[in-house]
Design a protein around this motif. Structure first.
Motif, short mmCIF file in Angstrom:
data_model
loop_
_atom_site.label_atom_id
_atom_site.label_comp_id
_atom_site.label_asym_id
_atom_site.label_seq_id
_atom_site.Cartn_x
_atom_site.Cartn_y
_atom_site.Cartn_z
N TYR A 1 0.97 -1.03 0.07
CA TYR A 1 0.29 -0.02 0.09
C TYR A 1 0.57 1.51 0.12
O TYR A 1 0.45 2.51 -0.65
CB TYR A 1 -0.82 0.01 1.39
CG TYR A 1 -1.90 1.43 1.13
CD1 TYR A 1 -2.11 1.44 0.34
CD2 TYR A 1 -0.89 2.10 2.85
CE1 TYR A 1 -3.43 2.86 0.94
CE2 TYR A 1 -2.04 3.23 2.74
CZ TYR A 1 -3.31 3.84 1.64
OH TYR A 1 -4.19 4.65 2.54
N LEU B 1 1.51 4.23 -3.09
CA LEU B 1 1.21 5.72 -2.71
C LEU B 1 2.65 6.63 -3.23
O LEU B 1 1.91 7.79 -3.75
CB LEU B 1 1.17 5.68 -1.61
CG LEU B 1 0.25 5.54 -0.47
CD1 LEU B 1 0.33 5.75 1.11
CD2 LEU B 1 -1.14 6.05 -1.48
N TYR B 2 3.27 6.32 -3.03
CA TYR B 2 4.73 7.04 -3.56
C TYR B 2 5.15 6.38 -4.77
O TYR B 2 6.36 6.42 -5.19
CB TYR B 2 6.12 7.03 -2.63
CG TYR B 2 5.63 6.81 -1.01
CD1 TYR B 2 5.28 8.68 -1.12
CD2 TYR B 2 4.93 6.57 0.01
CE1 TYR B 2 4.78 9.20 0.15
CE2 TYR B 2 4.34 7.39 0.78
CZ TYR B 2 4.63 8.72 0.86
OH TYR B 2 3.73 9.15 2.52
#
Length: 338
Positions: free
Chosen positions: A298, A302-303
């Motif tokens: 996860y 996100l990055y």
């Protein structure tokens, strides 16, 4: 005993000159008596069985010096002769019961003390509730001014008594009469505050088709049920919007206490939802390693594609003394929980 009703909380205590002895007598004594039972002890057991009593100072595991209530002259024998008894149905009110041989009392018996906790049930007859004034209407400046002037007029026209009791009686009467004329009592609200009269009428109409045989009755019932659900959603949304606007007004005028009270009344205490962590395909993950791997996936998502060179500072050329101690796993978990 014959004058006390069966549902009343009864406590019987005194010097019985009876020795119950050690050993459990079902529902009457505990196992922490003292000595050997005698004939008067048998009669006391029969008395307790007849009136459904339990003997409190035989229920608790106290030292024997906290059980005896009388000692023979010359301290040649110690006996348990004094008892406190209550109804068996109120047994859970007893917190502790024991003798106090060191108490300074003018008697050759030791004092027996029972500590109990009483909770009395509030008996309210059906459909007989105390009516409350709808004080929210006094937020209206016009109604509040009218109410205040009416009370002033009623007080001036009332006969003033000579005693404090008489003054309070006519003052209460004046306020009550003015309240009946200017302030209505609170109506019994529906189970949900956003339920309107229209929804209640639809519910009453739907109830008529609950047991109507045939397809027509079932279709009508389902149609009304869908209409009620739709109107409930609309009414709830409108009600919440009005509440939020009211809270925002209180915050603007710095009435934070009123705003917080309304938030708590409207939304209740916020409770965190401890749902299961699921995989990307929606399968619950029960293993700690699988959960950690899912968190890794996860955070990486996100990055993904981000340039973190300006965010992450590499520890190159830093003195070891300035780095400090390594972060412990317990510190990390505590920070994550916070």
């Amino acid at each position: 005993m014959q004058y006390v009703k069966g549902h009343e909380n009864l406590i019987v205590m005194g010097d019985w000159n009876a020795v119950l002895g050690e050993g459990v007598e079902e529902k009457v004594t505990g196992e922490y008596g003292l000595g050997t039972r005698n004939e008067r002890g048998e009669r006391l057991i029969e008395f307790c069985n007849k009136f459904q009593l339990v003997i409190a100072n035989t229920l608790f595991k106290n030292h024997k010096r906290r059980r005896y209530t009388w000692k023979r002259p010359g301290d040649t024998g110690r006996f348990q002769l004094d008892y406190i008894m209550i109804r068996q149905r109120f047994r859970n009110q007893i917190l502790d019961c024991k003798a106090y041989p060191g108490a300074d009392i003018d008697s050759d018996h030791n004092i027996v003390v029972m500590r109990s906790r009483l909770k009395f049930k509030t008996l309210v007859r059906k459909n007989q509730y105390a009516k409350k004034w709808d004080t929210e209407v006094l937020r209206n400046d016009e109604i509040r001014l009218k109410f205040s002037n009416a009370i002033d007029t009623a007080i001036r026209n009332s006969a003033v008594g000579s005693t404090v009791e008489e003054k309070w009686t006519w003052l209460k009467k004046a306020i009550t009469e003015v309240g009946k004329e200017n302030i209505s009592t609170k109506k019994v609200a529906a189970k949900k505050p956003w339920v309107t009269e229209e929804i209640l009428q639809l519910i009453d109409e739907r109830r008529k088709y609950k047991h109507v045989p045939g397809k027509s009755g079932i279709q009508k019932y389902k149609s009304l049920r869908n209409e009620i659900n739709r109107k409930c959603r609309e009414a709830k949304t409108k009600w919440l919007q009005e509440k939020c606007e009211d809270i925002e007004k209180d915050m603007i005028v710095r009435r934070t206490d009123s705003a917080h009270r309304k938030v708590k009344t409207t939304f209740g205490d916020i409770k965190s939802n401890g749902g299961n962590i699921k995989s990307a395909t929606g399968i619950p993950l029960l293993n700690a390693e699988e959960r950690a791997g899912r968190w890794k996936e996860y955070i990486e998502s996100l990055y993904e594609g981000e340039d973190l060179s300006d965010v992450i500072e590499e520890e190159t050329g830093v003195d070891l003394e300035e780095i400090g101690d390594p972060v412990l796993e317990s510190e990390f978990k505590r920070a994550l929980e916070d």
